[in-house]
Design an enzyme around this catalytic site. Structure first.
Site, mmCIF file in Angstrom:
data_model
loop_
_atom_site.group_PDB
_atom_site.id
_atom_site.type_symbol
_atom_site.label_atom_id
_atom_site.label_comp_id
_atom_site.label_asym_id
_atom_site.label_seq_id
_atom_site.Cartn_x
_atom_site.Cartn_y
_atom_site.Cartn_z
ATOM 1 N N LYS A 54 0.881 -1.284 -0.029
ATOM 2 C CA LYS A 54 -0.039 -0.066 0.159
ATOM 3 C C LYS A 54 0.712 1.004 0.006
ATOM 4 O O LYS A 54 0.750 2.187 -0.622
ATOM 5 C CB LYS A 54 -0.923 -0.096 1.269
ATOM 6 C CG LYS A 54 -2.156 -0.926 1.162
ATOM 7 C CD LYS A 54 -2.908 -0.888 2.501
ATOM 8 C CE LYS A 54 -3.956 -2.156 2.238
ATOM 9 N NZ LYS A 54 -4.236 -2.689 3.803
ATOM 10 N N GLN A 98 -5.455 -1.565 9.547
ATOM 11 C CA GLN A 98 -5.161 -2.954 9.078
ATOM 12 C C GLN A 98 -5.881 -3.917 9.976
ATOM 13 O O GLN A 98 -5.616 -3.865 10.893
ATOM 14 C CB GLN A 98 -3.628 -3.263 8.623
ATOM 15 C CG GLN A 98 -3.499 -4.333 7.993
ATOM 16 C CD GLN A 98 -3.938 -4.415 6.573
ATOM 17 O OE1 GLN A 98 -3.887 -3.412 5.819
ATOM 18 N NE2 GLN A 98 -4.308 -5.612 6.284
ATOM 19 N N ASP A 121 -11.447 2.692 3.780
ATOM 20 C CA ASP A 121 -11.599 1.548 3.360
ATOM 21 C C ASP A 121 -13.364 1.027 3.335
ATOM 22 O O ASP A 121 -13.802 0.078 3.137
ATOM 23 C CB ASP A 121 -11.351 0.781 4.875
ATOM 24 C CG ASP A 121 -10.081 -0.123 4.843
ATOM 25 O OD1 ASP A 121 -9.871 -0.562 3.591
ATOM 26 O OD2 ASP A 121 -9.527 -0.394 5.754
HETATM 27 N N1 GUN Z 1 -7.123 -6.947 5.908
HETATM 28 C C1 GUN Z 1 -7.374 -7.687 4.953
HETATM 29 N N2 GUN Z 1 -8.208 -6.887 4.071
HETATM 30 C C2 GUN Z 1 -8.186 -5.760 4.501
HETATM 31 C C3 GUN Z 1 -8.699 -4.626 3.955
HETATM 32 O O1 GUN Z 1 -9.218 -4.395 2.764
HETATM 33 N N3 GUN Z 1 -8.639 -3.306 4.832
HETATM 34 C C4 GUN Z 1 -8.029 -3.472 6.152
HETATM 35 N N4 GUN Z 1 -8.132 -2.368 6.897
HETATM 36 N N5 GUN Z 1 -7.554 -4.510 6.586
HETATM 37 C C5 GUN Z 1 -7.683 -5.543 5.782
#
Ligand code: GUN
Length: 288
Positions: A54, A98, A121
């Site tokens: 990311k 996350q 998100d």
């Molecule tokens: N963990 C696995 N997929 C995601 C996601 O799309 N966003 C976040 N914040 N954590 C994750």
């Protein structure tokens, strides 16, 4: 019939490039770049890989990337205090915490503490509610990426039979809402569903997001269906190593489906590309 293999990697690259071009315009207009900050708690190796990717893609799109790494022992109050500080920081347009969080931290409480305008998100209850009621919202990235791939394959989804397997807040529920908003006829299947094979056999659009390797058998699939496999399951191989595999029996499905996403290289790359698009959207909305 042999399915067309959907190239999510190429589609994601195209989306990232178009976001980067729009970011350049944003910088010219506002004198600063959109900023995305990620919070990573603990040392889950898969999460560390996601967060690193990311950060790299955020910078490549011309945005400002921030990262806060906290030890697994951090208290919930400390995480909430960090979220409050990020909410108050005018240079930050997107906040992503996350998941998963360590068990002693209430993830719902943390997600609900994020300013909905910075919730790239799309997990905040306000954004989930806005999506469910047809209002403009920040929408979760993985289902947004799936929808882009489905629409590219099928065009207009009105009246199509869609089956979403999985009812998570991250994928299944928002996916169903997005397909409903496109006037598909949507069924959600889950661990208590009776006769999954019968539901799969009717689906012109199938989105599998349960995390069970090869749950969906190739012979269940409706001929010509658009099959989107969100599963990312790490399984052991005979040589003692491991590989990623999806929720769909890919080889079996290839012979029946009209379109199919591979794992890896299908849905996965779309998630970060959609996150960048959400960050740009949040930045634009915040600056009016
Ligand atoms: N963990 C696995 N997929 C995601 C996601 O799309 N966003 C976040 N914040 N954590 C994750």
């Amino acid at each position: 019939m042999t399915a067309i293999i959907i190239d999510g990697k190429a589609r994601a690259t195209a989306l990232r490039e178009s976001v980067a071009a729009e970011v350049a315009g944003f910088v010219a207009a506002h004198g600063r770049a959109p900023g995305l900050t990620v919070v990573l708690v603990g040392d889950d190796p898969a999460s560390a890989v996601y967060v690193r990717n990311k950060g790299r893609e955020t910078l490549a799109a011309g945005m400002v990337s921030g990262e806060h790494r906290l030890p697994a022992s951090v208290s919930e109050a400390e995480v909430l205090a960090l979220v409050a500080a990020l909410n108050a920081d005018e240079a930050i347009d997107g906040i992503l915490v996350q998941l998963p969080l360590p068990r002693h931290i209430d993830a719902d409480r943390v997600l609900a503490a994020i300013n909905p305008a910075k919730d790239v998100d799309g997990f905040h209850p306000v954004n989930a509610g806005r999506l469910a009621t047809g209002l403009d919202a920040l929408v979760p990235c993985t289902p947004t990426g799936c929808l882009l791939l489905i629409e590219e394959a099928l065009g207009n989804l009105s009246g199509k039979e869609a089956l979403v397997i999985g009812r998570s807040n991250i994928v299944g529920k928002p996916m169903a809402a997005l397909l409903t908003a496109r006037s598909a006829t949507v069924t959600i299947a889950h661990s208590r569903t009776v006769d999954l094979a019968g539901h799969v056999a009717r689906a012109e659009i199938l989105v599998a997001a349960v995390g069970v390797p090869h749950l969906v058998k190739g012979e269940w699939i409706r001929p010509g269906a658009c099959v989107i496999d969100v599963g990312m399951n790490r399984v052991a191989t005979a040589d003692g190593k491991s590989r990623l595999t999806g929720d769909v029996d890919y080889d079996g499905a290839l012979a029946r489906a009209g379109w199919i996403t591979p794992v890896p290289g299908g849905v996965g790359p779309m998630t970060i590309a959609c996150l960048l698009a959400n960050t740009l959207k949040a930045a634009r909305a915040r600056l009016g």
